[in-house]
Design a protein around this motif. Sequence first.
Motif, PDB file in Angstrom:
ATOM      1  N   ALA A  41       0.721  -0.645   0.127  1.00 19.02           N
ATOM      2  CA  ALA A  41      -0.179   0.031   0.503  1.00 19.02           C
ATOM      3  C   ALA A  41       1.073   1.286   0.281  1.00 19.02           C
ATOM      4  O   ALA A  41       2.105   0.856   0.646  1.00 19.02           O
ATOM      5  CB  ALA A  41      -1.033   0.201   1.480  1.00 19.02           C
ATOM      6  N   LEU A  42       0.270   2.171  -0.644  1.00 19.11           N
ATOM      7  CA  LEU A  42       1.135   3.878  -0.314  1.00 19.11           C
ATOM      8  C   LEU A  42       1.242   4.329   0.744  1.00 19.11           C
ATOM      9  O   LEU A  42      -0.047   4.071   1.452  1.00 19.11           O
ATOM     10  CB  LEU A  42       0.943   4.398  -1.563  1.00 19.11           C
ATOM     11  CG  LEU A  42       0.833   3.867  -3.643  1.00 19.11           C
ATOM     12  CD1 LEU A  42       0.253   4.662  -4.541  1.00 19.11           C
ATOM     13  CD2 LEU A  42       1.930   3.666  -3.202  1.00 19.11           C
ATOM     14  N   TYR A  43       1.796   5.283   1.195  1.00 22.32           N
ATOM     15  CA  TYR A  43       2.034   5.972   2.021  1.00 22.32           C
ATOM     16  C   TYR A  43       0.525   6.817   2.164  1.00 22.32           C
ATOM     17  O   TYR A  43      -0.073   7.066   3.505  1.00 22.32           O
ATOM     18  CB  TYR A  43       3.203   6.645   2.725  1.00 22.32           C
ATOM     19  CG  TYR A  43       3.077   7.695   3.588  1.00 22.32           C
ATOM     20  CD1 TYR A  43       3.209   7.346   5.119  1.00 22.32           C
ATOM     21  CD2 TYR A  43       2.230   8.893   3.311  1.00 22.32           C
ATOM     22  CE1 TYR A  43       2.857   7.904   6.117  1.00 22.32           C
ATOM     23  CE2 TYR A  43       2.382   9.844   4.580  1.00 22.32           C
ATOM     24  CZ  TYR A  43       2.633   9.418   5.595  1.00 22.32           C
ATOM     25  OH  TYR A  43       2.006  10.729   6.568  1.00 22.32           O
ATOM     26  N   ASP A  44       0.146   7.521   1.595  1.00 18.21           N
ATOM     27  CA  ASP A  44      -0.921   8.522   1.295  1.00 18.21           C
ATOM     28  C   ASP A  44      -2.112   7.581   1.998  1.00 18.21           C
ATOM     29  O   ASP A  44      -2.958   8.406   2.289  1.00 18.21           O
ATOM     30  CB  ASP A  44      -0.845   9.582   0.179  1.00 18.21           C
ATOM     31  CG  ASP A  44       0.086  10.275  -0.165  1.00 18.21           C
ATOM     32  OD1 ASP A  44       0.626  10.534   0.465  1.00 18.21           O
ATOM     33  OD2 ASP A  44       0.007  10.577  -1.435  1.00 18.21           O
ATOM     34  N   LEU A  80      -2.238   3.105  17.178  1.00 18.84           N
ATOM     35  CA  LEU A  80      -1.101   2.895  16.504  1.00 18.84           C
ATOM     36  C   LEU A  80      -1.933   3.494  15.153  1.00 18.84           C
ATOM     37  O   LEU A  80      -0.400   3.943  14.799  1.00 18.84           O
ATOM     38  CB  LEU A  80      -0.568   1.444  16.015  1.00 18.84           C
ATOM     39  CG  LEU A  80      -0.490   0.634  17.777  1.00 18.84           C
ATOM     40  CD1 LEU A  80      -0.880  -0.800  17.132  1.00 18.84           C
ATOM     41  CD2 LEU A  80       0.670   1.339  17.946  1.00 18.84           C
ATOM     42  N   TYR A  81      -2.729   4.390  15.024  1.00 22.42           N
ATOM     43  CA  TYR A  81      -3.534   4.614  13.617  1.00 22.42           C
ATOM     44  C   TYR A  81      -2.448   5.863  13.673  1.00 22.42           C
ATOM     45  O   TYR A  81      -1.565   6.539  12.742  1.00 22.42           O
ATOM     46  CB  TYR A  81      -3.966   4.355  13.061  1.00 22.42           C
ATOM     47  CG  TYR A  81      -4.965   5.235  11.561  1.00 22.42           C
ATOM     48  CD1 TYR A  81      -4.571   5.248  10.580  1.00 22.42           C
ATOM     49  CD2 TYR A  81      -5.555   6.361  12.223  1.00 22.42           C
ATOM     50  CE1 TYR A  81      -4.475   6.358   9.317  1.00 22.42           C
ATOM     51  CE2 TYR A  81      -5.812   7.204  11.068  1.00 22.42           C
ATOM     52  CZ  TYR A  81      -5.051   7.694  10.056  1.00 22.42           C
ATOM     53  OH  TYR A  81      -5.915   7.836   9.147  1.00 22.42           O
ATOM     54  N   ARG A  82      -2.991   6.479  15.207  1.00 17.64           N
ATOM     55  CA  ARG A  82      -2.701   8.271  15.562  1.00 17.64           C
ATOM     56  C   ARG A  82      -1.480   7.793  15.204  1.00 17.64           C
ATOM     57  O   ARG A  82      -0.674   9.357  14.551  1.00 17.64           O
ATOM     58  CB  ARG A  82      -3.375   8.482  16.540  1.00 17.64           C
ATOM     59  CG  ARG A  82      -3.408  10.085  16.646  1.00 17.64           C
ATOM     60  CD  ARG A  82      -4.389  10.484  17.558  1.00 17.64           C
ATOM     61  NE  ARG A  82      -4.080  12.082  18.009  1.00 17.64           N
ATOM     62  CZ  ARG A  82      -4.219  12.667  19.225  1.00 17.64           C
ATOM     63  NH1 ARG A  82      -5.473  11.643  20.107  1.00 17.64           N
ATOM     64  NH2 ARG A  82      -4.305  13.936  18.973  1.00 17.64           N
ATOM     65  N   LEU A  83      -0.880   7.550  15.879  1.00 14.07           N
ATOM     66  CA  LEU A  83       0.375   7.843  15.869  1.00 14.07           C
ATOM     67  C   LEU A  83       1.528   7.302  14.528  1.00 14.07           C
ATOM     68  O   LEU A  83       1.875   8.500  14.917  1.00 14.07           O
ATOM     69  CB  LEU A  83       1.371   6.765  17.338  1.00 14.07           C
ATOM     70  CG  LEU A  83       2.869   6.005  17.796  1.00 14.07           C
ATOM     71  CD1 LEU A  83       3.888   7.310  18.351  1.00 14.07           C
ATOM     72  CD2 LEU A  83       3.238   4.793  18.222  1.00 14.07           C
ATOM     73  N   PHE A  84       1.121   6.333  13.859  1.00 11.93           N
ATOM     74  CA  PHE A  84       1.805   6.571  12.799  1.00 11.93           C
ATOM     75  C   PHE A  84       1.890   7.823  12.180  1.00 11.93           C
ATOM     76  O   PHE A  84       2.236   8.208  10.982  1.00 11.93           O
ATOM     77  CB  PHE A  84       0.986   5.242  11.822  1.00 11.93           C
ATOM     78  CG  PHE A  84       1.711   5.328  10.389  1.00 11.93           C
ATOM     79  CD1 PHE A  84       2.750   4.877  10.208  1.00 11.93           C
ATOM     80  CD2 PHE A  84       0.824   5.656   9.086  1.00 11.93           C
ATOM     81  CE1 PHE A  84       2.585   4.810   8.654  1.00 11.93           C
ATOM     82  CE2 PHE A  84       1.221   5.524   8.007  1.00 11.93           C
ATOM     83  CZ  PHE A  84       2.322   5.275   7.586  1.00 11.93           C
ATOM     84  N   SER A  89       3.866  12.534  10.102  1.00 11.48           N
ATOM     85  CA  SER A  89       3.417  13.653   9.554  1.00 11.48           C
ATOM     86  C   SER A  89       4.613  14.724   9.769  1.00 11.48           C
ATOM     87  O   SER A  89       4.857  16.459   9.745  1.00 11.48           O
ATOM     88  CB  SER A  89       2.259  14.049   9.851  1.00 11.48           C
ATOM     89  OG  SER A  89       2.416  14.463  11.342  1.00 11.48           O
ATOM     90  N   ARG A  90       5.631  14.349  10.725  1.00  6.28           N
ATOM     91  CA  ARG A  90       6.662  15.381  11.498  1.00  6.28           C
ATOM     92  C   ARG A  90       8.154  14.634  11.033  1.00  6.28           C
ATOM     93  O   ARG A  90       9.272  15.219  11.972  1.00  6.28           O
ATOM     94  CB  ARG A  90       6.310  15.082  13.319  1.00  6.28           C
ATOM     95  CG  ARG A  90       5.126  15.826  13.531  1.00  6.28           C
ATOM     96  CD  ARG A  90       5.259  15.562  14.996  1.00  6.28           C
ATOM     97  NE  ARG A  90       4.607  16.344  15.760  1.00  6.28           N
ATOM     98  CZ  ARG A  90       2.487  15.993  16.139  1.00  6.28           C
ATOM     99  NH1 ARG A  90       2.415  15.520  14.447  1.00  6.28           N
ATOM    100  NH2 ARG A  90       2.295  16.989  15.935  1.00  6.28           N
ATOM    101  N   GLY A  91       7.919  13.798   9.944  1.00  2.00           N
ATOM    102  CA  GLY A  91       9.253  13.519   9.873  1.00  2.00           C
ATOM    103  C   GLY A  91      10.098  12.185   9.702  1.00  2.00           C
ATOM    104  O   GLY A  91      10.676  11.679   9.654  1.00  2.00           O
ATOM    105  N   GLY A  92       9.539  11.182  10.496  1.00  2.00           N
ATOM    106  CA  GLY A  92       9.604  10.008  10.995  1.00  2.00           C
ATOM    107  C   GLY A  92      10.440   9.838  12.412  1.00  2.00           C
ATOM    108  O   GLY A  92      10.148  10.956  13.056  1.00  2.00           O
ATOM    109  N   ILE A  93      11.175   8.610  12.883  1.00  2.00           N
ATOM    110  CA  ILE A  93      11.704   8.347  14.222  1.00  2.00           C
ATOM    111  C   ILE A  93      12.713   9.529  14.493  1.00  2.00           C
ATOM    112  O   ILE A  93      12.917   9.896  15.104  1.00  2.00           O
ATOM    113  CB  ILE A  93      11.487   6.980  14.373  1.00  2.00           C
ATOM    114  CG1 ILE A  93      11.532   6.484  15.533  1.00  2.00           C
ATOM    115  CG2 ILE A  93      12.598   6.306  13.170  1.00  2.00           C
ATOM    116  CD1 ILE A  93      10.398   6.508  16.874  1.00  2.00           C
TER     117      ILE A  93
END
Length: 98
Positions: A41-44, A80-84, A89-93
């Motif tokens: 699946a695509l990120y978007d 976990l969805y909201r965390l993802f 959206s902030r650039g990753g871990i």
Amino acid sequence: MTTSSAQGSTDWCQQESERDTPNGNEKSSDAATKAYPTPTALYDDLARDSNLFWDKLESFHKSFGTKFKVPTIGGRPLDLYRLFVEVTSRGGIEKVCI
């Protein structure tokens, strides 16, 4: 040991990233060294559709043969969805931990 919350979170992120490396010393299970499956699946699409996110997350765990369990924080399941969505959206871990 007492550290500031910002320093503590950075230490935790560094420890997690060291453990999550394929050659990390702390993970010796087959799942840690198994190659990641090809994205399906695509990120978007994942960021837009929580049902797709949950389906793909469950499939990801099945592909590794790991048990899928949602962590509980303060007696409530972690979204976990909201965390993802928030972390990506902030650039990753790496951006979130530094």
